[in-house]
Design a protein around this motif. Structure first.
Motif, PDB file in Angstrom:
ATOM      1  N   THR A   1      37.387  33.475  36.860  1.00 42.11           N
ATOM      2  CA  THR A   1      37.224  32.357  37.776  1.00 42.11           C
ATOM      3  C   THR A   1      35.822  31.757  37.703  1.00 42.11           C
ATOM      4  OG1 THR A   1      36.548  33.820  39.568  1.00 42.11           O
ATOM      5  CG2 THR A   1      38.908  33.348  39.374  1.00 42.11           C
ATOM      6  N   SER A   2      35.700  30.562  38.244  1.00 42.26           N
ATOM      7  CA  SER A   2      34.401  29.878  38.393  1.00 42.26           C
ATOM      8  C   SER A   2      33.602  29.877  37.101  1.00 42.26           C
ATOM      9  CB  SER A   2      33.583  30.551  39.513  1.00 42.26           C
ATOM     10  OG  SER A   2      34.303  30.583  40.719  1.00 42.26           O
TER      11      SER A   2
ATOM     12  N   THR B   1      40.097  39.168  36.689  1.00 40.22           N
ATOM     13  CA  THR B   1      41.347  39.839  37.032  1.00 40.22           C
ATOM     14  C   THR B   1      42.115  40.077  35.738  1.00 40.22           C
ATOM     15  OG1 THR B   1      41.509  38.717  39.173  1.00 40.22           O
ATOM     16  CG2 THR B   1      43.514  39.741  38.319  1.00 40.22           C
TER      17      THR B   1
ATOM     18  N   GLN C   1      32.860  41.743  37.169  1.00 41.32           N
ATOM     19  CA  GLN C   1      33.905  42.280  38.048  1.00 41.32           C
ATOM     20  C   GLN C   1      34.335  41.319  39.148  1.00 41.32           C
ATOM     21  OE1 GLN C   1      32.766  46.090  39.576  1.00 41.32           O
ATOM     22  NE2 GLN C   1      34.823  46.645  40.196  1.00 41.32           N
ATOM     23  N   SER C   2      33.387  40.595  39.705  1.00 36.92           N
ATOM     24  CA  SER C   2      33.716  39.718  40.848  1.00 36.92           C
ATOM     25  C   SER C   2      34.543  38.509  40.423  1.00 36.92           C
ATOM     26  CB  SER C   2      32.427  39.250  41.526  1.00 36.92           C
ATOM     27  OG  SER C   2      31.655  38.474  40.631  1.00 36.92           O
ATOM     28  N   ARG C   3      34.582  38.199  39.136  1.00 37.25           N
ATOM     29  CA  ARG C   3      35.287  37.005  38.675  1.00 37.25           C
ATOM     30  C   ARG C   3      36.507  37.316  37.807  1.00 37.25           C
ATOM     31  NH1 ARG C   3      32.769  33.228  35.393  1.00 37.25           N
ATOM     32  NH2 ARG C   3      31.296  34.717  34.474  1.00 37.25           N
TER      33      ARG C   3
ATOM     34  N   GLN D   1      36.689  47.034  34.988  1.00 39.36           N
ATOM     35  CA  GLN D   1      36.007  45.822  34.558  1.00 39.36           C
ATOM     36  C   GLN D   1      34.524  46.088  34.391  1.00 39.36           C
ATOM     37  OE1 GLN D   1      37.690  45.260  37.808  1.00 39.36           O
ATOM     38  NE2 GLN D   1      39.620  44.878  36.749  1.00 39.36           N
TER      39      GLN D   1
ATOM     40  N   THR E   1      39.318  27.986  36.348  1.00 41.35           N
ATOM     41  CA  THR E   1      39.695  29.349  35.976  1.00 41.35           C
ATOM     42  C   THR E   1      40.204  29.407  34.537  1.00 41.35           C
ATOM     43  OG1 THR E   1      40.243  29.963  38.249  1.00 41.35           O
ATOM     44  CG2 THR E   1      41.260  31.272  36.494  1.00 41.35           C
TER      45      THR E   1
ATOM     46  N   PRO F   1      30.838  45.693  35.267  1.00 40.05           N
ATOM     47  CA  PRO F   1      30.205  45.382  36.559  1.00 40.05           C
ATOM     48  C   PRO F   1      29.661  43.953  36.629  1.00 40.05           C
ATOM     49  CG  PRO F   1      29.552  47.564  35.816  1.00 40.05           C
ATOM     50  CD  PRO F   1      30.318  46.938  34.680  1.00 40.05           C
ATOM     51  N   SER F   2      29.206  43.439  35.499  1.00 39.69           N
ATOM     52  CA  SER F   2      28.598  42.111  35.520  1.00 39.69           C
ATOM     53  C   SER F   2      29.629  40.993  35.689  1.00 39.69           C
ATOM     54  CB  SER F   2      27.797  41.882  34.243  1.00 39.69           C
ATOM     55  OG  SER F   2      28.649  41.883  33.125  1.00 39.69           O
TER      56      SER F   2
END
Lengths: 109, 121
Positions: B85-86, B70, B66-68, B61, B17, B63-64
């Motif tokens: 993250t990741s 914060t 957003q999942s990672r 955030q 991270t 969209p591309s």
């Protein structure tokens, strides 16, 4: 996701006028896109030039102006100076999220 | 004069991270109309908007990412932070923090100098 497209490169002579444009894959750029323009020179952070389509910052030289042109955001540089050679990026607003264009490399030659 | 300064590790291992902090000086992060954003630029490439946050905690955030991503704010320290993250080599970039202002048409006027983060083992 929305794609914002700029000319990859443009060349202008000193003292000339050049217009850079910024198009959106989701349709015409309007005032609601709150378009911004930034100038970036090598090794430096971007410097804000234009916001909300047409507004200049206190530090923006008078030769830079923003507008809407044929459904695109546009940045016009009138009386180009050698120091205007740089990368230029537009930024569009989409309901809270923002998307940068790919940038235009402006060469003054 | 408003100053923003990014800080954090310059090297992050793949799959781990990335964490960065932006410290704001010369003004309050709690201004009601201000949004505080993160932008990145891979070496030799263009700018990418990552996201922003209001002092109230409202965030947006890309969209591309957003999942990672914060983004958080600490008003007591006048700081806001980014966690990604990741991470992979594709996340190697100069990361900038910047101020935006809804009351004056989203000028994104003040930027930090940027910090290079390299993802490598």
């Amino acid at each position: 996701q929305t794609v914002v497209t700029q000319e990859p490169s443009l060349t202008v002579s000193p003292g000339g006028t050049v217009t850079l444009t910024c198009a959106s894959s989701s349709g015409a750029v309007t005032s609601s896109s709150f378009s911004n323009w930034f100038q970036q020179k090598p090794g430096q952070a971007p410097r804000a030039l234009i916001y909300s389509t047409t507004n200049k910052h206190t530090w923006t030289p008078a030769r830079f102006s923003g507008s809407l042109l044929g459904g695109k955001a546009a940045l016009t540089v009138s009386g180009v100076q050698p120091e205007d050679e740089a990368d230029y990026y537009c930024l569009l607003h989409y309901g809270g999220a923002r998307v940068f264009g790919g940038g235009t490399k402006l060469t003054v030659l | 004069q408003l100053l923003l300064q990014e800080s954090g590790p310059a090297l992050v291992k793949p799959s781990e991270t990335l964490s960065l902090t932006c410290t704001v000086s010369g003004g309050s992060i709690s201004g009601s109309s201000y949004y505080w954003g993160w932008i990145r630029q891979p070496p030799g490439k263009g700018l990418e908007w990552i996201g922003n946050i209001h002092y109230s905690g409202t965030t947006r955030q890309s969209p591309s990412l957003q999942s990672r991503v914060t983004i958080s704010v600490d008003t007591s320290k006048n700081q806001f932070s980014l966690r990604l993250t990741s991470v992979t080599a594709a996340d190697t970039a100069v990361y900038f923090c910047a101020r935006d202002d809804i009351s004056s048409g989203w000028p994104l006027d003040y930027w930090g100098q940027g910090t290079l983060v390299t993802v490598s083992s």
